[in-house]
Design a protein around this motif. Structure first.
Motif, PDB file in Angstrom:
ATOM      1  N   ALA A   1       0.836  -1.210   0.000  1.00 12.05           N
ATOM      2  CA  ALA A   1       0.000   0.000   0.000  1.00 12.05           C
ATOM      3  C   ALA A   1       0.867   1.256   0.000  1.00 12.05           C
ATOM      4  O   ALA A   1       0.561   2.222  -0.697  1.00 12.05           O
ATOM      5  N   GLN A   2       1.944   1.249   0.758  1.00  9.96           N
ATOM      6  CA  GLN A   2       2.847   2.406   0.807  1.00  9.96           C
ATOM      7  C   GLN A   2       3.338   2.743  -0.599  1.00  9.96           C
ATOM      8  O   GLN A   2       3.313   3.882  -1.035  1.00  9.96           O
ATOM      9  N   TRP A   3       3.753   1.722  -1.323  1.00  7.46           N
ATOM     10  CA  TRP A   3       4.252   1.920  -2.684  1.00  7.46           C
ATOM     11  C   TRP A   3       3.133   2.343  -3.633  1.00  7.46           C
ATOM     12  O   TRP A   3       3.298   3.268  -4.426  1.00  7.46           O
ATOM     13  N   LEU A   4       1.983   1.647  -3.568  1.00  8.16           N
ATOM     14  CA  LEU A   4       0.869   1.966  -4.469  1.00  8.16           C
ATOM     15  C   LEU A   4       0.375   3.394  -4.272  1.00  8.16           C
ATOM     16  O   LEU A   4       0.114   4.112  -5.238  1.00  8.16           O
ATOM     17  N   ILE A   5       0.240   3.811  -3.027  1.00  9.26           N
ATOM     18  CA  ILE A   5      -0.252   5.164  -2.738  1.00  9.26           C
ATOM     19  C   ILE A   5       0.790   6.203  -3.123  1.00  9.26           C
ATOM     20  O   ILE A   5       0.469   7.203  -3.777  1.00  9.26           O
ATOM     21  N   ASP A   6       2.049   5.989  -2.742  1.00  8.64           N
ATOM     22  CA  ASP A   6       3.120   6.952  -3.082  1.00  8.64           C
ATOM     23  C   ASP A   6       3.280   7.130  -4.588  1.00  8.64           C
ATOM     24  O   ASP A   6       3.577   8.219  -5.064  1.00  8.64           O
ATOM     25  N   SER A   7       3.063   6.060  -5.353  1.00  6.39           N
ATOM     26  CA  SER A   7       3.248   6.138  -6.807  1.00  6.39           C
ATOM     27  C   SER A   7       1.979   6.596  -7.532  1.00  6.39           C
ATOM     28  O   SER A   7       1.970   6.693  -8.756  1.00  6.39           O
ATOM     29  N   GLY A   8       0.910   6.858  -6.777  1.00  2.00           N
ATOM     30  CA  GLY A   8      -0.328   7.332  -7.375  1.00  2.00           C
ATOM     31  C   GLY A   8      -1.179   6.247  -8.013  1.00  2.00           C
ATOM     32  O   GLY A   8      -2.140   6.540  -8.720  1.00  2.00           O
ATOM     33  N   GLN A   9      -0.838   4.983  -7.778  1.00  2.00           N
ATOM     34  CA  GLN A   9      -1.591   3.883  -8.371  1.00  2.00           C
ATOM     35  C   GLN A   9      -2.782   3.450  -7.519  1.00  2.00           C
ATOM     36  O   GLN A   9      -3.573   2.608  -7.949  1.00  2.00           O
ATOM     37  N   ALA A  10      -2.875   3.996  -6.307  1.00  2.00           N
ATOM     38  CA  ALA A  10      -4.010   3.702  -5.431  1.00  2.00           C
ATOM     39  C   ALA A  10      -4.362   4.973  -4.671  1.00  2.00           C
ATOM     40  O   ALA A  10      -3.487   5.797  -4.395  1.00  2.00           O
ATOM     41  N   PRO A  11      -5.642   5.136  -4.317  1.00  2.00           N
ATOM     42  CA  PRO A  11      -6.043   6.305  -3.536  1.00  2.00           C
ATOM     43  C   PRO A  11      -5.574   6.157  -2.080  1.00  2.00           C
ATOM     44  O   PRO A  11      -5.188   5.061  -1.663  1.00  2.00           O
ATOM     45  N   PRO A  12      -5.624   7.235  -1.289  1.00  2.00           N
ATOM     46  CA  PRO A  12      -5.172   7.172   0.101  1.00  2.00           C
ATOM     47  C   PRO A  12      -5.984   6.221   0.989  1.00  2.00           C
ATOM     48  O   PRO A  12      -5.512   5.821   2.041  1.00  2.00           O
ATOM     49  N   SER A  13      -7.183   5.868   0.579  1.00  2.00           N
ATOM     50  CA  SER A  13      -8.011   4.925   1.327  1.00  2.00           C
ATOM     51  C   SER A  13      -8.657   3.953   0.342  1.00  2.00           C
ATOM     52  O   SER A  13      -9.198   4.378  -0.674  1.00  2.00           O
ATOM     53  N   TYR A  14      -8.568   2.678   0.638  1.00  2.00           N
ATOM     54  CA  TYR A  14      -9.211   1.672  -0.207  1.00  2.00           C
ATOM     55  C   TYR A  14      -9.394   0.381   0.569  1.00  2.00           C
ATOM     56  O   TYR A  14      -8.872   0.227   1.672  1.00  2.00           O
ATOM     57  N   GLU A  15     -10.170  -0.531   0.008  1.00  2.00           N
ATOM     58  CA  GLU A  15     -10.345  -1.853   0.591  1.00  2.00           C
ATOM     59  C   GLU A  15      -9.757  -2.889  -0.361  1.00  2.00           C
ATOM     60  O   GLU A  15      -9.884  -2.772  -1.577  1.00  2.00           O
TER      61      GLU A  15
END
Length: 76
Positions: free
Chosen positions: A24-38
């Motif tokens: 999640a740290q990588w996905l969020i930092d790289s913009g591939q995931a929003p700050p909150s998700y399931e």
């Protein structure tokens, strides 16, 4: 994300919170995931779980239901 640790007796953790936190740290930092998700996983093997991922003040928080498999204390 699933975790396998056969050398320490863990055949499989089908819904691994710590691995999800790292990814999640990588996905969020790289913009591939929003700050909150399931994230849902494990359904294909009959051990489904849902994790809540939240990125707050630079920290990744992982939540969801859990199952206690062992309980005890460690004295150092």
């Amino acid at each position: 994300m699933r975790a396998f640790a056969l050398p320490i007796g863990v055949r499989e953790d089908p819904v691994c919170g710590s691995v999800n936190a790292g990814i999640a740290q990588w996905l969020i930092d790289s913009g591939q995931a929003p700050p909150s998700y399931e994230a849902s996983q494990g359904a294909a093997i009959g051990r489904d779980g849902i994790l809540s991922i939240r990125f707050i003040d630079g920290n990744v928080w992982v939540g969801g239901a859990s199952l206690t498999c062992i309980h005890g204390t460690v004295q150092l």
